[in-house]
Design an enzyme around this catalytic site. Structure first.
Site: not given
Ligand code: GLU
Length: 481
Positions: A250-252, A254
């Site tokens: 996910s976005k977490r 990067g």
């Protein structure tokens, strides 16, 4: 003939997970000499956006995942956007109703909930209780008079279903897990499990390659195949792509969307190469493979059933290989916008400047795993006004360093040749024998004075590009400080 498809819902940007699915479907079609179809599953009106359709096609074209049938290129189907195929879903729903395999259901959400509770109390799953299965015409009229808009519900088979997944192996669905399920919503929009079957069947898809989050959906789809007497395709459900912490990517973690990688200056062929390794490996263990090589080697039997881990360091390693080995002119063109972004070079760029910048890119590209990184490796080629890192300063403060720099400056002043590899070695040998300062104690101060840092390209690559005068000027500045 093999026919695969990628069927994204345009509810967000194309990211590592779904493009890996697209790539596997593409590679398998190409490997077998078959066809790859792009179909847009845009029936969720609240979440689908046409901008995402344009963007995902742009990303796929950038990656050179060309589709043989689909939006823009057409094909035997009238449209490859589900929102433009509603009449087809309606027609098959009517056929199912006629065949006694589906019915209109007028239940409100509260009635559905109550029905599920009732089923649970009887020890059955929390499934729809079939309340509207046998409505009389009068009951239907009554509901319609109340203004209720019906959905179409499929009558679930009460039998076991199983299939052999190419990746997961034998998958069994015991009877009773699924109640009568909605196939058409009250607004005429089909539900995924239904439209996916109609489309895969009508489009002649032989191999459904998709994310394994859809594995549990397959039972409903198998029921529709059976009811409509469609040929069931082969299925290959791909395990998830996880982040290094083994959580869903996910976005977490990067950058995950294709356009972020594109903006960061990754080359499309590097991404394709890396993505192919997410859950697949080549028979001979090679990891650097061109698209052509992937096409010739790819097969479904080498897809791993375990989740793949997205490893940015590995992507960077693959990417570096492609940057170093790509055509210089192409890399220069791709790198130029990042160089201009630094504000260090004025535009327009004249011929002389271009020649100079090409030489800079040729050297600096070796230090980039994606081209936006070039911004960190060009300042000292262009200006004396660069930052001197703490490590470089520590080196430059040493007395020994000053001695090296003095000798080196003198040598440069006397040197008439361009300081290429061999000339530099000659100068170095002489100074080392005179001063007995060698190894990194010799090389580091020169690098630190000329570039402001202690790592980077060989000094004899940098010198011919910046010129002796610039190098002398920088060394003098250090010696006088
Ligand atoms: N539209 C579905 C998705 O994006 C497609 C699933 C499938 O490939 O069957 O997840």
């Amino acid at each position: 003939m093999v026919k695969t498809r990628f069927a994204p819902s345009p509810t967000g940007k194309l990211h590592v997970g779904n493009v890996r699915t697209a790539l596997f479907a593409y590679l398998y079609a190409k490997h077998t000499g078959g066809k790859f179809v792009l179909r847009i599953e845009d029936t969720d009106l609240d979440r689908s956006h046409s901008d995402y359709i344009d963007k995902l096609m742009e990303d796929m074209k950038w990656l050179s995942l060309e589709w043989d049938e689909g939006p823009l290129v057409g094909g035997p189907e009238k449209s490859y956007l589900q929102s433009e195929r509603l009449d087809i879903y309606k027609e098959y729903a009517e056929k199912l109703i006629e065949d006694g395999r589906a019915y209109y259901c007028y239940c409100t959400p509260e009635e559905i909930e109550a029905g599920k509770k009732e089923m649970e109390a009887q020890g059955k799953g929390p499934i729809y209780n079939g309340k509207c299965r046998n409505l009389t015409s009068a009951q239907k009229r009554q509901y319609e008079a109340e203004g209720r808009k019906p959905v179409v519900r499929f009558i679930a088979y009460e039998e076991d279903f199983s299939f052999k997944d190419i990746v997961k192996g034998e998958v069994n669905f015991p009877s009773g897990m699924v109640g009568d399920f909605v196939i058409l919503r009250a607004n005429g929009m089909p539900v995924y499990n239904y439209s996916v079957v109609i489309d895969d069947a009508l489009m002649g898809i032989t191999h459904v390659i998709r994310a394994d989050e859809h594995l549990s959906n397959t039972v409903r789809q198998l029921m529709i195949y059976k009811a409509l007497k469609f040929k069931v395709p082969e299925f290959a459900h791909l395990a998830l792509v996880l982040g290094p912490d083994r959580q869903k990517l996910s976005k977490r973690h990067g950058a995950t969307s294709i356009d972020e990688f594109r903006k960061a200056g990754y080359l499309p062929e590097a991404l394709i190469n890396y993505l192919a390794l997410l859950g697949w490996s080549s028979p001979d263990g090679r990891e650097l493979l061109s698209k052509e090589e992937l096409i010739s080697l790819f097969d479904l039997d080498r897809i791993s059933p375990s989740p793949a881990i997205f490893d940015i360091d590995k992507l960077n390693w693959v990417s570096k290989h492609y940057i170093i080995n790509s055509d210089s002119e192409r890399i220069y063109k791709l790198a130029l916008p990042y160089i201009v972004e630094t504000g260090l070079v004025a535009t327009p760029i004249d011929e002389k400047k271009e020649k100079f910048l090409k030489a800079v890119v040729e050297i600096a590209k070796g230090y980039c795993s994606h081209l936006s990184e070039i911004k960190e490796h060009i300042d000292y080629f262009i200006t004396d006004d660069f930052e001197i890192t703490k490590e470089a300063r520590d080196v430059l403060e040493k007395e020994e360093s000053k001695i090296v720099l003095k000798h080196f400056k003198e040598a440069l002043l006397k040197e008439e040749r361009v300081v290429v590899d061999s000339v530099f070695t000659e100068i170095a040998k002489k100074i080392i024998s005179e001063t007995n300062i060698k190894g990194k104690n010799f090389f580091m101060p020169i690098r630190a004075a000329i570039t402001g840092r202690i790592h980077g390209p060989e000094i004899y690559y940098i010198l011919p590009v910046i010129g002796k005068e610039v190098a002398i000027r920088r060394i003098e500045k250090i010696l006088n400080s």
